[in-house]
Design an enzyme around this catalytic site. Sequence first.
Site, short mmCIF file in Angstrom:
data_model
loop_
_atom_site.label_atom_id
_atom_site.label_comp_id
_atom_site.label_asym_id
_atom_site.label_seq_id
_atom_site.Cartn_x
_atom_site.Cartn_y
_atom_site.Cartn_z
N ASP A 97 0.86 -0.80 -0.18
CA ASP A 97 -0.03 -0.37 -0.21
C ASP A 97 1.12 1.45 -0.19
O ASP A 97 1.47 1.76 -0.94
CB ASP A 97 -1.03 0.27 1.42
CG ASP A 97 -1.39 0.93 1.13
OD1 ASP A 97 -2.46 1.81 0.22
OD2 ASP A 97 -2.81 1.19 2.48
N ASP A 153 -8.16 -9.94 5.43
CA ASP A 153 -8.64 -9.46 6.51
C ASP A 153 -9.35 -8.43 6.14
O ASP A 153 -8.43 -7.40 5.64
CB ASP A 153 -8.41 -10.50 7.32
CG ASP A 153 -7.79 -9.38 7.83
OD1 ASP A 153 -6.48 -8.61 7.45
OD2 ASP A 153 -7.77 -8.57 9.38
P1 5GP Z 1 1.76 -0.40 3.87
O1 5GP Z 1 2.38 -0.37 4.54
O2 5GP Z 1 2.25 -0.62 2.73
O3 5GP Z 1 1.20 0.70 3.78
O4 5GP Z 1 0.96 -1.08 4.37
C1 5GP Z 1 0.53 -2.65 3.86
C2 5GP Z 1 0.02 -3.54 4.61
O5 5GP Z 1 -1.60 -2.79 5.07
C3 5GP Z 1 -0.48 -4.61 4.41
O6 5GP Z 1 0.37 -5.78 4.84
C4 5GP Z 1 -2.45 -5.16 5.17
O7 5GP Z 1 -2.02 -5.62 5.91
C5 5GP Z 1 -2.71 -3.80 5.03
N1 5GP Z 1 -3.48 -3.04 3.88
C6 5GP Z 1 -3.49 -2.75 3.14
N2 5GP Z 1 -4.29 -2.83 1.78
C7 5GP Z 1 -4.93 -3.21 2.26
C8 5GP Z 1 -6.51 -3.80 1.49
O8 5GP Z 1 -7.18 -3.37 0.09
N3 5GP Z 1 -7.08 -4.74 2.66
C9 5GP Z 1 -6.38 -5.55 3.37
N4 5GP Z 1 -7.35 -6.75 4.35
N5 5GP Z 1 -4.67 -4.63 4.27
C10 5GP Z 1 -4.50 -4.11 3.76
#
Ligand code: 5GP
Length: 172
Positions: A97, A153
């Site tokens: 993300d 989830d």
């Molecule tokens: P980042 O550190 O890249 O912003 O976040 C990654 C984490 O955010 C992923 O491991 C996941 O747990 C959560 N995440 C981001 N987008 C989504 C989504 O659309 N659905 C779900 N279930 N988790 C997400």
Amino acid sequence: MYKLIDEPEIRRQVAVLGERISGELQDRPLTVVGVLTGSIVLVADVIRQIETPVQVDFVRASSYRGRTTRSRDLTVDAVELPDLSGRDVLLVDDILDTGRTLRALAELLRSRGAASVRTAVLLWKRDRTEADFQPDYFCFAIPDVFVVGYGLDYDGDYRHLPYIAVLEPDDL
Ligand code: 5GP
Ligand code: MG
């Protein structure tokens, strides 16, 4: 809730991912480190596509609660990580993300002596990722929607779905 990516499509792309990783490893031993809990399905599928010697471990990191995808402070529980010195590491997560989780974890694994750290995700929310980060491997780029299934989830539910689905406001 509607289906975004079906099971055969995921299977095809995970096979391609496994081939690329195997090809680039050229017989060097690999440690796959999955980010709990969302990566479990991808880790289980991708390690069976890698033809070189592989060790598997997991690290717990959470930057996220409930539906919001805004990154909070990252909590990492890596006390039980094995000795990574000199090993090539593939850090695997369900989705990229903002990139903060994988960036911080990659740094941590490098500080534990890994010879190299590469990142692999099933899904990449490309438009949301901070400019200076990108995964080494990804299966699908997706828009900024909230997805579940194949490990992902919503408050603990839906991880078992064999496909990727989008949750809509009515489902929440
Ligand atoms: P980042 O550190 O890249 O912003 O976040 C990654 C984490 O955010 C992923 O491991 C996941 O747990 C959560 N995440 C981001 N987008 C989504 C989504 O659309 N659905 C779900 N279930 N988790 C997400
Ligand atoms: Mg996660």
